[in-house]
Scaffold this active site. Structure first.
Site, short mmCIF file in Angstrom:
data_model
loop_
_atom_site.label_atom_id
_atom_site.label_comp_id
_atom_site.label_asym_id
_atom_site.label_seq_id
_atom_site.Cartn_x
_atom_site.Cartn_y
_atom_site.Cartn_z
N TYR A 1 -2.82 -1.19 10.40
CA TYR A 1 -2.52 -1.83 8.78
C TYR A 1 -0.94 -0.79 8.28
O TYR A 1 -0.41 -0.93 7.99
CB TYR A 1 -3.79 -0.44 8.54
N SER B 1 0.83 -1.05 0.40
CA SER B 1 0.15 0.27 -0.04
C SER B 1 1.10 1.66 0.06
O SER B 1 2.21 1.29 0.49
CB SER B 1 -1.29 0.15 1.23
#
Length: 261
Positions: free
Chosen positions: A154, A141
């Site tokens: 995350y 990401s």
């Protein structure tokens, strides 16, 4: 294309980027696509979409956080379809909480966003070495490069995923294996859009940094990056500029973002 004529395995393929990757692989001339997801029905829907494009596809309902299940899956795929030429290790989860997220959610983030990539690499890379090479892409990401306010598990695990991809790229280059890290910013998926709609800090931060792309756009960029042999694959060009800015002055970056973290 790097995937033409090859068996391609995609995890997290039940929806979103993973489903788009499977379809894009079919369009790139893959000989067969294996769609893997903990949601077996979602994986089968993706496999059906691939078959509609005239490419052989099978679905597997597998929890990629289960190392034994991943080893069994890879062995079965090799037995039925031969060498696995390209892997998109794409499964991921978001938590939406900060430091004090329950340990169960921290553990889930580590299990899916990091260890699942380790399990798949351990299972598939020895065969790729015997076969003379291959491609292994980890969906990390932009959060793995830039961080992300509002979701500590995350952000931390996606940074670890980038680190894992870099380590693998260095360690396995001599075996003819190309490893890449796919680092998109905002993508119109079930992972992001509910957070944006709810006004969650993590979702808003992502939406403010760049356009929200469609999964198919990210998949096209990923397959092109694989073909080019790039390590960092950035569907959002602005991520490269932000990453360079962060690297040039980490203190300024932290100061600028301190109020939102």
């Amino acid at each position: 294309m790097a995937i033409a004529g090859k068996t391609v395995l995609v995890t997290g393929a039940g929806a979103g980027i993973g489903a788009a990757l499977a379809v894009e692989a079919a369009g790139g001339g893959a000989a067969a696509v294996v769609a893997v997801d903990i949601d077996a029905a979602g994986a089968e829907a993706t496999a059906a979409a691939v078959r509609e494009r005239g490419v052989a596809a099978v679905a597997a309902g597998v929890d990629v956080a289960d190392a034994a299940a991943v080893r069994a899956l890879v062995a079965e795929v090799r037995a039925e379809h031969g060498p696995i030429g390209a892997v998109f290790s794409n499964a991921g989860v978001a938590v939406g909480l900060g430091l004090h997220a329950p340990m169960s959610l921290w553990e889930k983030a580590w299990a899916v966003n990091v260890r699942a990539h380790v399990h798949l690499a351990q299972a598939v890379l020895p065969g790729m070495i015997r076969d003379g090479g291959g491609h292994f892409m980890i969906t990390a990401s932009a959060a793995g490069l830039l961080g992300l306010p509002g979701d500590a598990p995350y952000a931390v695990t996606k940074q670890a995923a980038v680190g894992l991809a870099e380590w693998l790229a260095c360690a396995y280059a001599r075996h003819g294996i190309k490893v890449s890290a796919l680092c998109p910013l905002g993508v119109r998926t079930g992972l992001l859009m509910p957070a944006v709609a709810a006004g969650h800090p993590a979702g808003l931060a992502v939406a403010e940094l760049g356009p929200i792309l469609e999964p198919a756009e990210v998949a096209a960029c990923a397959v092109a990056g694989l073909a080019d042999g790039r390590f960092l694959v950035l569907p959002h060009p602005e991520v490269a500029e932000l990453y360079a800015k962060k690297a040039a002055d980490p203190d300024a970056w932290i100061h600028t973002h301190a109020s939102t973290r």
